[in-house]
Motif scaffolding. Structure first.
Motif, PDB file in Angstrom:
ATOM      1  N   PRO A 304     -10.499  14.116   7.319  1.00 50.95           N
ATOM      2  CA  PRO A 304     -11.762  14.198   8.074  1.00 50.95           C
ATOM      3  C   PRO A 304     -11.570  14.153   9.585  1.00 50.95           C
ATOM      4  O   PRO A 304     -12.264  14.869  10.311  1.00 50.95           O
ATOM      5  N   ALA A 308     -12.768  16.926  12.347  1.00 41.19           N
ATOM      6  CA  ALA A 308     -13.620  16.584  13.496  1.00 41.19           C
ATOM      7  C   ALA A 308     -12.992  17.000  14.823  1.00 41.19           C
ATOM      8  O   ALA A 308     -13.588  16.764  15.876  1.00 41.19           O
ATOM      9  N   THR A 342     -17.281  24.976   5.858  1.00 44.30           N
ATOM     10  CA  THR A 342     -18.121  24.412   6.908  1.00 44.30           C
ATOM     11  C   THR A 342     -18.926  23.213   6.427  1.00 44.30           C
ATOM     12  O   THR A 342     -19.466  22.455   7.232  1.00 44.30           O
ATOM     13  N   GLU A 343     -19.048  23.039   5.111  1.00 44.27           N
ATOM     14  CA  GLU A 343     -19.829  21.930   4.554  1.00 44.27           C
ATOM     15  C   GLU A 343     -18.968  20.723   4.204  1.00 44.27           C
ATOM     16  O   GLU A 343     -19.494  19.669   3.846  1.00 44.27           O
ATOM     17  N   LEU A 345     -16.890  18.542   5.875  1.00 42.45           N
ATOM     18  CA  LEU A 345     -16.910  17.309   6.651  1.00 42.45           C
ATOM     19  C   LEU A 345     -18.161  16.488   6.335  1.00 42.45           C
ATOM     20  O   LEU A 345     -18.075  15.266   6.128  1.00 42.45           O
ATOM     21  N   GLN A 346     -19.302  17.132   6.272  1.00 41.48           N
ATOM     22  CA  GLN A 346     -20.539  16.421   5.952  1.00 41.48           C
ATOM     23  C   GLN A 346     -20.472  15.842   4.532  1.00 41.48           C
ATOM     24  O   GLN A 346     -20.956  14.733   4.272  1.00 41.48           O
ATOM     25  N   HIS A 347     -19.856  16.575   3.628  1.00 42.18           N
ATOM     26  CA  HIS A 347     -19.691  16.107   2.251  1.00 42.18           C
ATOM     27  C   HIS A 347     -18.849  14.832   2.220  1.00 42.18           C
ATOM     28  O   HIS A 347     -19.192  13.863   1.519  1.00 42.18           O
ATOM     29  N   GLN A 349     -18.396  12.739   4.713  1.00 44.12           N
ATOM     30  CA  GLN A 349     -19.111  11.666   5.409  1.00 44.12           C
ATOM     31  C   GLN A 349     -20.035  10.898   4.479  1.00 44.12           C
ATOM     32  O   GLN A 349     -20.331   9.731   4.713  1.00 44.12           O
ATOM     33  N   ARG A 350     -20.466  11.528   3.424  1.00 35.89           N
ATOM     34  CA  ARG A 350     -21.344  10.868   2.450  1.00 35.89           C
ATOM     35  C   ARG A 350     -20.547  10.008   1.467  1.00 35.89           C
ATOM     36  O   ARG A 350     -21.120   9.464   0.523  1.00 35.89           O
ATOM     37  N   LYS A 352     -18.085  11.166  -0.522  1.00 34.46           N
ATOM     38  CA  LYS A 352     -17.712  11.934  -1.701  1.00 34.46           C
ATOM     39  C   LYS A 352     -16.201  12.140  -1.750  1.00 34.46           C
ATOM     40  O   LYS A 352     -15.510  12.147  -0.723  1.00 34.46           O
ATOM     41  N   TRP A 374     -11.602   7.216   3.894  1.00 29.05           N
ATOM     42  CA  TRP A 374     -12.136   7.761   5.144  1.00 29.05           C
ATOM     43  C   TRP A 374     -11.412   7.171   6.343  1.00 29.05           C
ATOM     44  O   TRP A 374     -11.091   7.879   7.291  1.00 29.05           O
TER      45      TRP A 374
END
Length: 428
Positions: A304, A308, A342-343, A345-347, A349-350, A352, A374
């Motif tokens: 991650p 970023a 593109t999805e 990093l957000q995944h 962050q949750r 997962k 993480w």
């Protein structure tokens, strides 16, 4: 007082000239001669002491290859200019020969001096093009060939003659970087470099099954037939993963970040020994160069913090190693297949993680999830991972061959893994 008495004894009392002459002889000339004799004696002693030492240095100078790997690395570090490559010890074909890496002079290539001795291209026999899983783009300056050298199978990484000066410099620098890493049982052996003649060529040992990703896909096809010839079991996954972890631990001990860990960067020998390759990003990182375009295609293998925009670190290698374990147990499935790059990093962050594959044991999935923290500081080091893998190997299933229904659809894989259509993952 004594000098005056001597002059009086030898000369008459009224012979002033005689008295002065005798005085000079006793007081000035004799001490001067004594001083001159002393200086000559000291000079002779210095010459006698220094001459054998210089002779010994001249005799010892050609002994370049009897030293340890550590001594050889120190010599490389002291070089202000790139002089050559020391073949790693234990390589019979080159007899520990130092292979200079000079290139033909071009205006944009600097600090690569020419030398006269090295292995010539005539030493290679049975040269044939190495088939790749995907075709190399026309912009790639390196071509790959299979060849024989001294009764040994090798792979030739050949720089095309149309390469620019900067590409030549990069090629030579990469060869020097690989040589500087030194020998390791789970890193492919660099056997030499052809640099006096054009084109420039790196000679690397050939591993029979080539890259691990293609090998895993072949296991799918073979396991779908009536007679399975692929010996990929969970125990084998632990064994091969431990070998890759050993290579990573070695690189990390040399303060080197691999930055490209994945099945595409692991080579497999005829005895199913795994060796870590794909060192291009590691070389660019050592020179401080920015990430290349091919690095952007590794999104789904990156930690991650790298997604970023931060630099890839050793703990980032640990994250990627967890993805490698997932690839091995699934026989080459892409990670996070249902997500666009593109999805991702957000995944993450949750909170997962990779889903547990159906054929994955608790011990192996525990190793995968330990790499996926993480917080980078909570990820294990490579030495800790090796201990965990050794413990898991003892109880792993070594009888049941892993099976995945159906062969791999390459176009689907490229799409789900986030690669471009013409991207070539092959490293040899």
């Amino acid at each position: 007082m004594s000098s005056n008495s001597t002059a009086d004894n030898l000369c008459a009392a009224d012979d002033t000239l005689c008295i002065v002459t005798q005085h000079d002889l006793a007081v000035i000339i004799v001490p001067s001669l004594l001083l001159l004799g002393t200086l000559l004696t000291l000079l002779t002693l210095c010459i006698v002491r220094c001459l054998p030492e210089r002779r010994r240095k001249r005799v010892a100078a050609p002994r370049r290859y009897g030293s340890s790997s550590r001594g050889r690395t120190q010599r490389h570090d002291r070089r202000q200019h790139l002089q050559g490559i020391d073949a790693p010890p234990g390589i019979n074909p080159l007899e520990h020969e130092e292979l200079p890496m000079s290139v033909q002079q071009v205006p944009t290539v600097a600090a690569v001096p020419q030398t006269a001795t090295e292995r010539r291209r005539g030493a290679f026999g049975q040269v044939s093009a190495l088939p790749l899983s995907f075709s190399v783009g026309s912009s790639d300056p390196v071509s790959l060939y299979r060849a024989r050298m001294d009764d040994r199978d090798v792979v030739l990484r050949v720089l095309r003659e149309t390469a620019s000066g900067s590409e030549q410099q990069h090629f030579v620098g990469f060869a020097s970087f690989v040589s500087g890493l030194g020998p390791h049982p789970f890193l492919p052996a660099l056997l030499g470099v052809v640099s006096v003649e054009s084109p420039l060529t790196m000679v690397v040992e050939e591993l029979r099954h080539r890259d691990l990703l293609s090998f895993l896909w072949r296991c799918r096809q073979e396991n779908s037939s009536s007679e399975s010839r692929c010996d990929m079991t969970e125990k084998r996954v632990f064994t091969m993963a431990g070998q890759v972890a050993s290579a990573l631990e070695y690189l990390h001990s040399r303060r080197c970040v691999h930055g490209n860990v994945g099945a595409r960067s692991v080579l497999v020998g005829g005895d199913l020994t795994a060796k870590l390759w794909g060192l291009g990003p590691a070389y660019r990182g050592s020179t401080g160069a920015p990430r290349g375009a091919e690095d952007a295609a590794l999104t789904k293998w990156q930690a991650p913090e790298a997604l970023a925009g931060n630099a890839v670190t050793q703990s980032g290698d640990t994250w990627s190693f967890g993805i490698l374990l997932y690839e091995m147990i699934t026989l080459g499935d892409p990670p996070f297949a249902q997500l666009a790059a593109t999805e991702l990093l957000q995944h993450l962050q949750r909170g997962k993680h990779l889903k547990r594959p159906a054929s994955c044991s608790n011990a192996l999935y525990s190793a995968i999830t330990s790499c996926s923290h993480w917080n980078p500081q909570q990820r294990p080091s490579m030495s800790e991972l090796r201990r965990k893998l050794r413990a898991g190997e003892k109880s792993a299933n070594g009888r049941t061959v892993l099976a995945v229904p159906g062969p791999m659809n390459i176009e689907k894989y490229l799409r789900e893994a986030g690669y471009g259509e013409a991207y070539n993952y092959a490293v040899l």
